[in-house]
Design a protein around this motif. Structure first.
Motif, PDB file in Angstrom:
ATOM      1  N   LEU A  50      -1.728   1.797  -2.334  1.00  0.00           N
ATOM      2  CA  LEU A  50      -1.401   0.648  -1.493  1.00  0.00           C
ATOM      3  C   LEU A  50      -0.687  -0.378  -2.348  1.00  0.00           C
ATOM      4  CD1 LEU A  50      -1.922  -0.552   1.390  1.00  0.00           C
ATOM      5  CD2 LEU A  50      -3.936  -1.660   0.417  1.00  0.00           C
ATOM      6  N   ARG A  51       0.333  -0.988  -1.787  1.00  0.00           N
ATOM      7  CA  ARG A  51       1.053  -2.031  -2.535  1.00  0.00           C
ATOM      8  C   ARG A  51       0.114  -3.199  -2.799  1.00  0.00           C
ATOM      9  NH1 ARG A  51       6.099  -3.612  -3.881  1.00  0.00           N
ATOM     10  NH2 ARG A  51       6.556  -5.835  -3.930  1.00  0.00           N
ATOM     11  N   ALA A  52      -0.035  -3.548  -4.051  1.00  0.00           N
ATOM     12  CA  ALA A  52      -0.973  -4.611  -4.433  1.00  0.00           C
ATOM     13  C   ALA A  52      -0.337  -5.981  -4.237  1.00  0.00           C
ATOM     14  CB  ALA A  52      -1.391  -4.438  -5.889  1.00  0.00           C
ATOM     15  N   PRO A  53      -1.128  -6.985  -3.893  1.00  0.00           N
ATOM     16  CA  PRO A  53      -0.595  -8.356  -3.780  1.00  0.00           C
ATOM     17  C   PRO A  53      -0.112  -8.839  -5.146  1.00  0.00           C
ATOM     18  CG  PRO A  53      -2.998  -8.357  -3.688  1.00  0.00           C
ATOM     19  CD  PRO A  53      -2.581  -6.926  -3.612  1.00  0.00           C
ATOM     20  N   GLN A  54       0.991  -9.564  -5.156  1.00  0.00           N
ATOM     21  CA  GLN A  54       1.618  -9.956  -6.416  1.00  0.00           C
ATOM     22  C   GLN A  54       1.300 -11.385  -6.843  1.00  0.00           C
ATOM     23  OE1 GLN A  54       3.457  -7.540  -8.156  1.00  0.00           O
ATOM     24  NE2 GLN A  54       2.541  -6.286  -6.528  1.00  0.00           N
ATOM     25  N   ARG A  55       0.754 -12.185  -5.956  1.00  0.00           N
ATOM     26  CA  ARG A  55       0.593 -13.610  -6.274  1.00  0.00           C
ATOM     27  C   ARG A  55      -0.842 -14.019  -6.573  1.00  0.00           C
ATOM     28  NH1 ARG A  55       4.564 -16.485  -1.732  1.00  0.00           N
ATOM     29  NH2 ARG A  55       6.481 -15.355  -2.307  1.00  0.00           N
ATOM     30  N   ALA A  57      -2.851 -12.640  -8.962  1.00  0.00           N
ATOM     31  CA  ALA A  57      -3.184 -12.520 -10.384  1.00  0.00           C
ATOM     32  C   ALA A  57      -1.979 -11.945 -11.111  1.00  0.00           C
ATOM     33  CB  ALA A  57      -4.401 -11.606 -10.567  1.00  0.00           C
ATOM     34  N   PRO A  58      -1.914 -12.115 -12.440  1.00  0.00           N
ATOM     35  CA  PRO A  58      -0.793 -11.542 -13.189  1.00  0.00           C
ATOM     36  C   PRO A  58      -0.703 -10.019 -13.061  1.00  0.00           C
ATOM     37  CG  PRO A  58      -1.945 -13.188 -14.508  1.00  0.00           C
ATOM     38  CD  PRO A  58      -2.776 -12.977 -13.279  1.00  0.00           C
ATOM     39  N   TRP A  59      -1.853  -9.351 -12.915  1.00  0.00           N
ATOM     40  CA  TRP A  59      -1.882  -7.894 -12.803  1.00  0.00           C
ATOM     41  C   TRP A  59      -2.789  -7.497 -11.651  1.00  0.00           C
ATOM     42  CZ3 TRP A  59       1.671  -5.748 -15.818  1.00  0.00           C
ATOM     43  CH2 TRP A  59       2.068  -6.461 -16.969  1.00  0.00           C
ATOM     44  N   SER A  60      -2.336  -6.538 -10.842  1.00  0.00           N
ATOM     45  CA  SER A  60      -3.138  -6.137  -9.689  1.00  0.00           C
ATOM     46  C   SER A  60      -2.890  -4.663  -9.364  1.00  0.00           C
ATOM     47  CB  SER A  60      -2.827  -7.007  -8.469  1.00  0.00           C
ATOM     48  OG  SER A  60      -1.447  -6.936  -8.137  1.00  0.00           O
ATOM     49  N   HIS A  61      -3.871  -4.076  -8.726  1.00  0.00           N
ATOM     50  CA  HIS A  61      -3.812  -2.666  -8.334  1.00  0.00           C
ATOM     51  C   HIS A  61      -4.616  -2.542  -7.047  1.00  0.00           C
ATOM     52  CE1 HIS A  61      -3.768   1.726  -8.787  1.00  0.00           C
ATOM     53  NE2 HIS A  61      -5.050   1.717  -8.492  1.00  0.00           N
ATOM     54  N   ALA A  62      -4.132  -1.714  -6.098  1.00  0.00           N
ATOM     55  CA  ALA A  62      -4.817  -1.627  -4.807  1.00  0.00           C
ATOM     56  C   ALA A  62      -4.818  -0.200  -4.284  1.00  0.00           C
ATOM     57  CB  ALA A  62      -4.148  -2.556  -3.793  1.00  0.00           C
ATOM     58  N   VAL A  63      -5.871   0.110  -3.539  1.00  0.00           N
ATOM     59  CA  VAL A  63      -5.964   1.401  -2.856  1.00  0.00           C
ATOM     60  C   VAL A  63      -6.475   1.161  -1.438  1.00  0.00           C
ATOM     61  CG1 VAL A  63      -6.364   2.789  -4.927  1.00  0.00           C
ATOM     62  CG2 VAL A  63      -8.309   1.790  -3.721  1.00  0.00           C
ATOM     63  N   ALA A  64      -6.039   2.036  -0.520  1.00  0.00           N
ATOM     64  CA  ALA A  64      -6.571   2.044   0.836  1.00  0.00           C
ATOM     65  C   ALA A  64      -7.577   3.178   0.931  1.00  0.00           C
ATOM     66  CB  ALA A  64      -5.452   2.237   1.848  1.00  0.00           C
ATOM     67  N   ALA A  65      -8.579   3.000   1.772  1.00  0.00           N
ATOM     68  CA  ALA A  65      -9.621   4.022   1.918  1.00  0.00           C
ATOM     69  C   ALA A  65      -9.933   4.231   3.393  1.00  0.00           C
ATOM     70  CB  ALA A  65     -10.878   3.604   1.165  1.00  0.00           C
ATOM     71  N   ASP A  66     -10.114   5.485   3.761  1.00  0.00           N
ATOM     72  CA  ASP A  66     -10.514   5.839   5.122  1.00  0.00           C
ATOM     73  C   ASP A  66     -11.686   6.804   5.049  1.00  0.00           C
ATOM     74  OD1 ASP A  66      -8.369   4.474   6.622  1.00  0.00           O
ATOM     75  OD2 ASP A  66      -7.074   5.936   5.634  1.00  0.00           O
ATOM     76  N   VAL A  67     -12.615   6.653   5.977  1.00  0.00           N
ATOM     77  CA  VAL A  67     -13.729   7.586   6.101  1.00  0.00           C
ATOM     78  C   VAL A  67     -13.476   8.426   7.348  1.00  0.00           C
ATOM     79  CG1 VAL A  67     -16.217   7.844   6.396  1.00  0.00           C
ATOM     80  CG2 VAL A  67     -15.326   5.998   4.975  1.00  0.00           C
ATOM     81  N   LEU A  68     -13.439   9.738   7.172  1.00  0.00           N
ATOM     82  CA  LEU A  68     -13.145  10.640   8.271  1.00  0.00           C
ATOM     83  C   LEU A  68     -14.378  11.458   8.635  1.00  0.00           C
ATOM     84  CD1 LEU A  68      -9.678  11.992   7.078  1.00  0.00           C
ATOM     85  CD2 LEU A  68     -10.160   9.995   8.501  1.00  0.00           C
ATOM     86  N   GLY A  69     -14.578  11.645   9.936  1.00  0.00           N
ATOM     87  CA  GLY A  69     -15.664  12.478  10.407  1.00  0.00           C
ATOM     88  C   GLY A  69     -15.309  13.946  10.305  1.00  0.00           C
ATOM     89  N   ALA A  70     -16.259  14.808  10.679  1.00  0.00           N
ATOM     90  CA  ALA A  70     -16.034  16.254  10.602  1.00  0.00           C
ATOM     91  C   ALA A  70     -14.867  16.698  11.467  1.00  0.00           C
ATOM     92  CB  ALA A  70     -17.308  16.993  11.001  1.00  0.00           C
ATOM     93  N   ASP A  71     -14.587  15.948  12.541  1.00  0.00           N
ATOM     94  CA  ASP A  71     -13.487  16.286  13.446  1.00  0.00           C
ATOM     95  C   ASP A  71     -12.179  15.615  13.050  1.00  0.00           C
ATOM     96  OD1 ASP A  71     -14.272  13.737  13.953  1.00  0.00           O
ATOM     97  OD2 ASP A  71     -14.743  14.042  16.083  1.00  0.00           O
ATOM     98  N   GLY A  72     -12.181  14.931  11.901  1.00  0.00           N
ATOM     99  CA  GLY A  72     -10.971  14.281  11.421  1.00  0.00           C
ATOM    100  C   GLY A  72     -10.722  12.909  11.993  1.00  0.00           C
ATOM    101  N   ILE A  73     -11.627  12.418  12.836  1.00  0.00           N
ATOM    102  CA  ILE A  73     -11.471  11.090  13.429  1.00  0.00           C
ATOM    103  C   ILE A  73     -11.861  10.022  12.410  1.00  0.00           C
ATOM    104  CG2 ILE A  73     -12.323   9.520  15.223  1.00  0.00           C
ATOM    105  CD1 ILE A  73     -12.631  11.878  17.059  1.00  0.00           C
ATOM    106  N   GLU A  74     -11.074   8.958  12.359  1.00  0.00           N
ATOM    107  CA  GLU A  74     -11.350   7.866  11.431  1.00  0.00           C
ATOM    108  C   GLU A  74     -12.588   7.097  11.879  1.00  0.00           C
ATOM    109  OE1 GLU A  74      -9.261   3.745  11.086  1.00  0.00           O
ATOM    110  OE2 GLU A  74      -8.082   5.167   9.903  1.00  0.00           O
ATOM    111  N   LEU A  75     -13.555   6.985  10.984  1.00  0.00           N
ATOM    112  CA  LEU A  75     -14.806   6.286  11.285  1.00  0.00           C
ATOM    113  C   LEU A  75     -14.849   4.883  10.694  1.00  0.00           C
ATOM    114  CD1 LEU A  75     -17.318   9.215  10.624  1.00  0.00           C
ATOM    115  CD2 LEU A  75     -16.296   8.520  12.803  1.00  0.00           C
TER     116      LEU A  75
END
Length: 203
Positions: A50-55, A57-75
């Motif tokens: 995920l594109r990290a916010p730039q303003r 802190a001097p350095w930043s890093h970001a990730v997106a996370a999704d939890v998926l059920g057994a049927d692939g539906i986003e929970l």
């Protein structure tokens, strides 16, 4: 007369820089990003860059996370941002700050509980404690939303969702523990049992 034909020289193309560890990044930032990227999560959790916010802190890093059920539906869905200021931030009380967002629909029977925001906050703090992720200066908000659908809209008539926005300062550089705790928060909000615990069928 013999003509001389110039021999083409091999051209070395530099490898593209890793966007998660930009050139000139402090060693502490590089090490903590590497720890995050090497963390193995339970199979229901999917991470994506995920594109990290730039303003913030001097350095930043970001990730997106999704939890998926057994049927692939986003929970549940969320994002985790790592902020680093080599000079420190007075409000952070440290050098490494984590900013988290988590959102999920909740079972209506639980969602009507007026204590849900308090319970939702405890999901985060207990996950951090259980994972051994030491922290300080934690703060945030928990929002409980009741929605009623009208007209030609698919889905249940009523639904309840919870949104957790939080930030905390890491006391250690073992940020894999903090990412694991964040994943635990998402899975709890999604209604999944703890990792390794099976749910027995009513049959």
């Amino acid at each position: 007369m013999t003509s001389l034909v110039p021999v083409p020289q091999a051209v070395t193309v530099p490898e593209p820089a890793d966007p998660s560890t930009p050139a000139g990044a402090p060693a502490l930032f590089r090490d903590t990003v590497a720890a995050l990227e090497a963390t193995a999560l339970r199979r229901e959790v999917r991470l994506s860059p995920l594109r990290a916010p730039q303003r913030l802190a001097p350095w930043s890093h970001a990730v997106a996370a999704d939890v998926l059920g057994a049927d692939g539906i986003e929970l549940a869905t969320g994002r985790l941002v790592l902020l680093h200021d080599p000079d420190g931030e007075e409000a952070w009380d440290g050098l490494l700050r984590l900013v988290a967002y988590a959102s999920a629909e909740i079972d209506p029977e639980i969602g009507v509980d007026i204590l849900l925001p308090t319970v939702g906050w405890s999901w985060l703090t207990e996950a951090l404690t259980d994972r051994g992720a030491t922290y300080r200066a934690a703060g945030g908000t928990v929002t409980q939303t009741n929605s009623t659908r009208f007209g030609d809209i698919a889905g249940p008539v009523s639904s309840v969702s919870i949104e957790i926005r939080a930030s905390w300062t890491a006391d250690d550089t073992a940020l894999d523990r903090h990412l694991l705790a964040f994943a635990d928060l998402l899975c709890t909000a999604a209604g999944l049992p703890p990792e390794g615990v099976a749910v027995l069928s009513n049959r």
